[in-house]
Every structure is written in structure tokens, then in C-alpha cells.
Design a protein around this motif. Structure first.
Motif, short mmCIF file in Angstrom:
data_model
loop_
_atom_site.label_atom_id
_atom_site.label_comp_id
_atom_site.label_asym_id
_atom_site.label_seq_id
_atom_site.Cartn_x
_atom_site.Cartn_y
_atom_site.Cartn_z
N GLN A 33 -18.03 37.71 -29.99
CA GLN A 33 -17.03 37.73 -28.91
C GLN A 33 -15.90 38.69 -29.26
OE1 GLN A 33 -15.26 33.89 -28.01
NE2 GLN A 33 -15.11 34.46 -25.86
N ASP A 54 -9.63 28.80 -25.32
CA ASP A 54 -10.27 27.57 -24.86
C ASP A 54 -11.76 27.59 -25.17
OD1 ASP A 54 -7.95 26.42 -23.92
OD2 ASP A 54 -8.25 27.04 -21.83
N ASP A 55 -12.39 28.75 -24.99
CA ASP A 55 -13.81 28.89 -25.29
C ASP A 55 -14.08 28.66 -26.78
OD1 ASP A 55 -14.32 29.47 -22.66
OD2 ASP A 55 -14.46 31.63 -22.94
N ARG A 59 -16.26 25.57 -28.67
CA ARG A 59 -17.35 25.78 -29.61
C ARG A 59 -17.10 25.06 -30.93
NH1 ARG A 59 -17.11 31.89 -27.58
NH2 ARG A 59 -18.37 31.62 -25.70
N GLU A 127 -21.51 26.12 -22.57
CA GLU A 127 -21.28 27.36 -21.82
C GLU A 127 -21.59 27.15 -20.34
OE1 GLU A 127 -19.68 30.96 -21.69
OE2 GLU A 127 -20.09 30.01 -23.62
N THR A 130 -18.77 25.08 -18.89
CA THR A 130 -17.55 25.88 -18.77
C THR A 130 -17.63 26.81 -17.57
OG1 THR A 130 -17.18 25.80 -21.17
CG2 THR A 130 -16.06 27.53 -19.94
N ASN A 131 -18.80 27.44 -17.38
CA ASN A 131 -18.98 28.32 -16.22
C ASN A 131 -18.83 27.55 -14.92
OD1 ASN A 131 -19.40 30.60 -17.75
ND2 ASN A 131 -21.63 30.49 -17.69
N LYS A 134 -15.18 26.89 -14.25
CA LYS A 134 -14.38 28.07 -13.92
C LYS A 134 -14.76 28.69 -12.58
CE LYS A 134 -13.57 29.62 -18.70
NZ LYS A 134 -13.87 30.69 -19.69
N GLY A 181 -20.59 35.35 -22.13
CA GLY A 181 -21.13 34.00 -22.07
C GLY A 181 -22.62 33.99 -21.81
#
Length: 217
Positions: A33, A54-55, A59, A127, A130-131, A134, A181
Motif C-alpha cells: 500500500q 483506518d484500513d 488489518r 476488505e 470496508t468497500n 464506503k 483494495g
């Protein structure tokens, strides 16, 4: 040293070994990343930096959940996939804005998985969640997400995350498109020798991670 104590010591040593390997994998994910951001040459806004942190937090928390599962399962039973995904879903739900995600987890998945696979499964699931948090509802409406999983004694498994959002943008191909992501999910799935599948329309997205019997080692 008694046989029972010796087995426990060996089990804990194996847990520590697996945690060490998983921490190295997590470090690699974060480094990927970082490199992607550096190569882009873009200046990030405060909001974007907060989202990235936050990501990373998510993790690390997934890693912590796995460590707990391994520590409690030193007898070699593996990681209970249903319990693990339940903890991850609750975690992701707390990281986003309050009330933005209505999560349900199918409680029929009581099988255990190889601890070597757990971190990758957890990161991919996180992931997807999270997607959904968002992007599923750009207007800010709460998103409904359902998680379902299946395990088999031959090492195969399936994890499915479904949301009720607006779907992917027109002409978006999840097998090749997307940002970091999606790149991470594809790389992690490849490391599992698993298939990453997506079905999507204007009524939502269904992401599915499948490791089939003939692929299982």
C-alpha cells in the motif's frame, strides 16, 4: 515434562511460528500500500489519510483476532471460520460511521479452517466489508450486509459477502479493475489457490471467495 504439558508447549510454539509468519504477511500488505501511494505521486487530503489509517487499523485488528483464535485453539483444531468472521464483521462495523452498516452473519458455519489460510480469508473479508461501508450507498444510507460461509473436511471453503448497495460503476470489471483494495484481494486469493468472484447489479454486490476441493492441498 509430562506428555500433556509437552504437547501444550509444542502447540504454543506452533502458534508463535504462525503468528510470526502472518505478521510478515501483514507487513508485506502494508508495504504494498505504501509503495502504491508513493508511485502515484498524488497529495492526499486529510480525509484520505484518515481512511488509509483506518484500513491499516482494520488489518492489524484482523491479525489480533486471529492471534486470539490461535491461542485458544492450541489443540490443533484450526480456526473456527464462523466465529472468526463474526468477530471481523463486528470489528469493521465499529470502524465506520455509527449506524452505516447492518450486519448479519450466517451462524451455520461451524467448521474449522487451516490456520495458514485464516489471515488471508480475514483480510479479504474485511476488505469486502470496508468497500460495502464506503461505497454501497454513496448517499449515506445504511447498508445491509450478509456474510455466509461453508467449510468442508477436505480443506475447501466458501465465504460470501453480499450487500444491498448500488453495485459497481458501469463497465467496472472486478477481475482486473479497482484500486489497491482489489489488487490486494486478488493477490491474497491467489495465495490461497482460491477463486475470487463477484456478481453485481443495481441492487448490490455479492463477493465470493471459493477454494475448491481439487485445489485443496
Amino acid at each position: 515434562m509430562s506428555i500433556s504439558i509437552e504437547r501444550k508447549v509444542v502447540g504454543l510454539a506452533e502458534v508463535d511460528h504462525r503468528i510470526g509468519n502472518n505478521l510478515a504477511s501483514l507487513s508485506g500488505v502494508i508495504r504494498l500500500q505504501r509503495n502504491a501511494i508513493s508511485k502515484s505521486g498524488k497529495n492526499l487530503s486529510t480525509e484520505q489519510v484518515c481512511m488509509l489509517l483506518d484500513d491499516v487499523t482494520a488489518r492489524i485488528e484482523v491479525m489480533a483476532k486471529l492471534h486470539k483464535s490461535l491461542a485458544l485453539g492450541v489443540n490443533g483444531d484450526g480456526v473456527n471460520l464462523g466465529d472468526f468472521l463474526q468477530e471481523i464483521s463486528e470489528l469493521i462495523g465499529t470502524l465506520g460511521p455509527e449506524g452505516r452498516m447492518d450486519l448479519t452473519v450466517d451462524n451455520c458455519c461451524e467448521g474449522c479452517i487451516d490456520p495458514r489460510h485464516a489471515l488471508h480469508i480475514g483480510l479479504i473479508t474485511a476488505e469486502m466489508l470496508t468497500n460495502a461501508s464506503k461505497y454501497a450507498h454513496p448517499t449515506g444510507l445504511p447498508v445491509k450486509v450478509h456474510i455466509r460461509c461453508e467449510t468442508n473436511g477436505d480443506g475447501s471453503f466458501m465465504v460470501e459477502v453480499t450487500d444491498d448497495g448500488v453495485g459497481f460503476p458501469e463497465n467496472f470489471d472486478p477481475s482486473t479493475d479497482g484500486g489497491l483494495g482489489f489488487q490486494l484481494m486478488r493477490a491474497l486469493a491467489n495465495g490461497l489457490s482460491a477463486e475470487l468472484q463477484f456478481e453485481h447489479d443495481s441492487l448490490g454486490v455479492c463477493g465470493r471467495l471459493v477454494r475448491r476441493k481439487h485445489l485443496a492441498s
